[in-house]
Design an enzyme around this catalytic site. Structure first.
Site, short mmCIF file in Angstrom:
data_model
loop_
_atom_site.label_atom_id
_atom_site.label_comp_id
_atom_site.label_asym_id
_atom_site.label_seq_id
_atom_site.Cartn_x
_atom_site.Cartn_y
_atom_site.Cartn_z
N TYR A 207 0.94 -1.26 0.07
CA TYR A 207 0.32 -0.45 -0.01
C TYR A 207 0.70 1.14 0.07
O TYR A 207 0.86 2.35 -1.04
CB TYR A 207 -0.89 -0.62 1.19
CG TYR A 207 -1.78 1.36 1.34
CD1 TYR A 207 -2.52 1.61 0.49
CD2 TYR A 207 -1.79 1.81 2.75
CE1 TYR A 207 -3.62 2.72 0.61
CE2 TYR A 207 -2.28 3.49 2.24
CZ TYR A 207 -3.54 3.57 1.83
OH TYR A 207 -4.16 4.55 1.58
N LYS A 211 1.34 4.24 -2.96
CA LYS A 211 0.94 5.86 -2.58
C LYS A 211 2.22 6.80 -2.65
O LYS A 211 2.28 7.87 -3.43
CB LYS A 211 0.53 6.35 -1.31
CG LYS A 211 -0.65 5.38 -1.39
CD LYS A 211 -2.02 6.04 -1.61
CE LYS A 211 -3.44 6.31 -1.90
NZ LYS A 211 -4.46 6.19 -2.47
N THR A 244 -13.15 6.04 6.11
CA THR A 244 -14.40 6.11 5.29
C THR A 244 -14.26 3.92 4.83
O THR A 244 -13.35 3.60 6.14
CB THR A 244 -13.39 5.90 3.65
OG1 THR A 244 -12.09 5.53 3.77
CG2 THR A 244 -13.07 7.47 3.66
#
Length: 327
Positions: A207, A211, A244
């Site tokens: 991850y 990014k 989220t």
């Protein structure tokens, strides 16, 4: 054994330390409030992952400004419902849904071809869609899931739409590309010889790498646009820690600990989307590219992101992986 521990535990520790720093910042600093933005009537935007969370809030706000917003996502019914809701609320602009699976290069190419066939301009491309900390899996094209969805799919999409973005921009009214990164990119390491993390998988490392790749991509593409005299600006944004569905893949203990903190310390999706909307529409950002934006301010990104040799190497490798045969 030590190598395995380093490959798995170090990315995990770096990622959670980044998260702690962000939470401490958010504890003592208010979320960014958007200034009054100019109307965007007649302009067209694509927002990937616009069916929920920050993507939905971004699409909603751009439509309120008068934009024609195309929500690109892989959930047809959810996407259509999101577009209907935005359309009903925002009479100034328009909202519609188009199917896009960023983990499939075939789908990305089909989306780009379909959009181009409509003859529309494209003034804003928001590369928002993403996933976080999913278990190890590969896409239909054989790529690690984080790398494919968060970065490589957006790399291909952007390049396929770049000619439309160039034609749509002009001096004093540039087209804009907004890439969604995060503070986790500071913990990222680009493994050029193992971008798919097959040697020793870490969802945290994968991850963070994806990014960081987005920030490297942002800076290299802006250099290209500037060198060619194109009226296109490219920026990366960091929304902070936002409540989220991205956090659904946290460990059970981490999810349990997150719940009481989320309502107090996390940003809402609308607050998180504010920096994306700012990059996409603010007058202050006209003609301003190569920025890493956080909480309404330009910030220094990770030192590795300014490595021009790494930027070029990643761009070349990404072209090879997506079949874009150009340097």
């Amino acid at each position: 054994m030590l190598t395995v521990l380093q490959a798995v535990l170090l990315p995990l520790l770096r990622l959670y330390l980044c998260g702690i720093r962000v939470l401490i910042y958010q504890m003592f600093n208010k979320s960014f409030t958007l200034p009054v933005l100019p109307k965007q009537n007649g302009r067209v935007a694509i927002v990937t992952g616009g069916t929920r969370g920050m993507g939905y809030e971004t699409a909603r706000h751009l439509a309120r400004l008068g934009m024609r917003v195309i929500i690109a996502g892989n959930e047809r019914e959810e996407g259509k419902a999101a577009a209907r809701t935005i359309q009903a609320e925002c009479r100034e602009g328009k909202a519609e849904f188009m199917f896009l699976d960023l983990t499939s290069q075939k789908s990305v190419r089909h989306f780009a071809e379909t959009f181009k066939s409509r003859g529309l301009p494209l003034h804003v491309l928001v590369n928002n869609a993403g996933t976080m900390l999913v278990p190890e899996r590969q896409t239909e094209d054989g790529f690690e899931f984080h790398f494919a969805l968060n970065y490589l799919g957006h790399f291909l999409l952007t390049n396929l739409l770049l000619d439309v973005l160039k034609r749509s921009g002009r001096a004093g009214c540039c087209s804009r590309i907004v890439n969604m990164s995060s503070a986790t990119h500071y913990a990222g390491v680009i493994h050029m010889d193992d971008l798919n993390r097959r040697a020793c998988y870490s969802s945290h490392g994968a991850y963070a790498q994806s990014k960081l790749a987005l920030v490297l991509f942002t800076y290299y593409l802006q250099e290209q646009m500037t060198a060619s005299g194109s009226s296109v600006i490219v920026n990366a944004v960091d929304p902070g820690m936002v409540d989220t569905a991205l956090y659904d893949n946290l460990w059970s203990l981490a999810r349990a600990l997150k719940k009481p903190f989320a309502k107090i310390l996390f940003r809402t999706p609308a607050e998180g989307a504010a920096i994306t909307v700012y990059a996409a529409a603010a007058s202050e950002m006209e003609g301003v590219g190569s920025c890493y934006l956080y909480n309404g301010q330009k910030r220094q990104s990770a030192s590795a992101s300014y490595d021009t040799e790494l930027q070029a190497d990643l761009w070349k490798k990404s072209c090879q992986l997506t079949g874009l045969h150009k340097a």
